[in-house]
Design an enzyme around this catalytic site. Sequence first.
Site, short mmCIF file in Angstrom:
data_model
loop_
_atom_site.label_atom_id
_atom_site.label_comp_id
_atom_site.label_asym_id
_atom_site.label_seq_id
_atom_site.Cartn_x
_atom_site.Cartn_y
_atom_site.Cartn_z
N HIS A 1 0.91 -1.32 -0.06
CA HIS A 1 0.15 -0.04 0.03
C HIS A 1 1.14 1.24 -0.05
CE1 HIS A 1 -3.74 -1.96 2.22
NE2 HIS A 1 -4.17 -1.64 0.85
N CYS B 1 -2.32 2.95 9.14
CA CYS B 1 -3.14 1.91 8.81
C CYS B 1 -4.33 1.82 9.71
CB CYS B 1 -2.64 0.72 8.79
SG CYS B 1 -1.13 0.32 7.58
N1 ARG Z 1 -3.43 -7.10 6.55
C1 ARG Z 1 -3.98 -5.96 5.94
C2 ARG Z 1 -3.83 -6.16 4.56
O1 ARG Z 1 -2.90 -6.67 3.89
C3 ARG Z 1 -3.07 -4.63 6.44
C4 ARG Z 1 -3.67 -3.44 5.78
C5 ARG Z 1 -2.76 -2.31 6.40
N2 ARG Z 1 -3.18 -1.15 5.87
C6 ARG Z 1 -2.69 -0.23 5.16
N3 ARG Z 1 -3.41 0.93 5.31
N4 ARG Z 1 -1.72 -0.22 4.84
O2 ARG Z 1 -4.90 -5.72 3.63
#
Ligand code: ARG
Length: 263
Positions: free
Chosen positions: A157, A251
Amino acid sequence: MTPPTHFEVTYRINPWMDPTVEVDTALALRQWNVLRETYVQLGHSVSEVPPVPGLPDMVYAANGGLVVGGVAIAAAFRHPQRQPEGAAYAAWMNSAGLGPVRTVSGINEGEGDFLVVGDRILAGTGFRTDQQTHRQVAQLTGLPVVSLELVDPRYYHLDTALGVLDDDTITYFPDAFSADAQRVLADLYPTAVRANDADAAVLGLNLVSDGVNVVMTDAAPHLAALLTAAGFNPIGVDLSELLKGGGGVKCCTLELRKAGVTS
Ligand code: ARG
């Protein structure tokens, strides 16, 4: 923010997640509460989204949507395990008076891949969010959207590789981006704070800044020192349990912006 009441790691949709590693949900909740309290102490108001059993990644509220300039855009998740979160967050945004919630066609994981920097939105693609949604977000918000390609699966991300410090300043880990994206970032932000591999590897860039105070992991001393030298006030928190799901401070935080205020 969504409390990690139902947090666990039972599937693997990013390289940080290992379902064989034990997760201490009570500790995750305590650590999350410290983060929440940190925001309150800094004068922010925090709304809580009700956590839904069976959606362990719901704690990563940043992925729930994008709210900017009075426009609320719903997320649509790539992985089936997270897809029901889209409706849960959209329902919450409507009930919080942020609606009508708009949608775009294609996968988009909210503020995981859309970061507002002053009057511009930086948008990630490559692992989660479809690039076609970038243009639609520009249309809906009226803000220019700059597409950036992510190339390292650990930084799946945009908010894992880039942090917004104020309306003109960012910090980022260049190696997480394609050569083109690195050029775009260097052009747009010549004074950006460049993080190193060790900073990125503890999700040091996954931060929330009010323009002065930068809430971030306490495990990135190198980046914290760079931020101090640049005039910011880093505030370290420990989110070790939530790191097991591949997420950090940012996150866990969906930023809500009032109409007419982009940051
Ligand atoms: N386990 C989640 C995923 O892989 C973690 C998300 C983390 N969030 C972020 N905004 N990067 O989607």
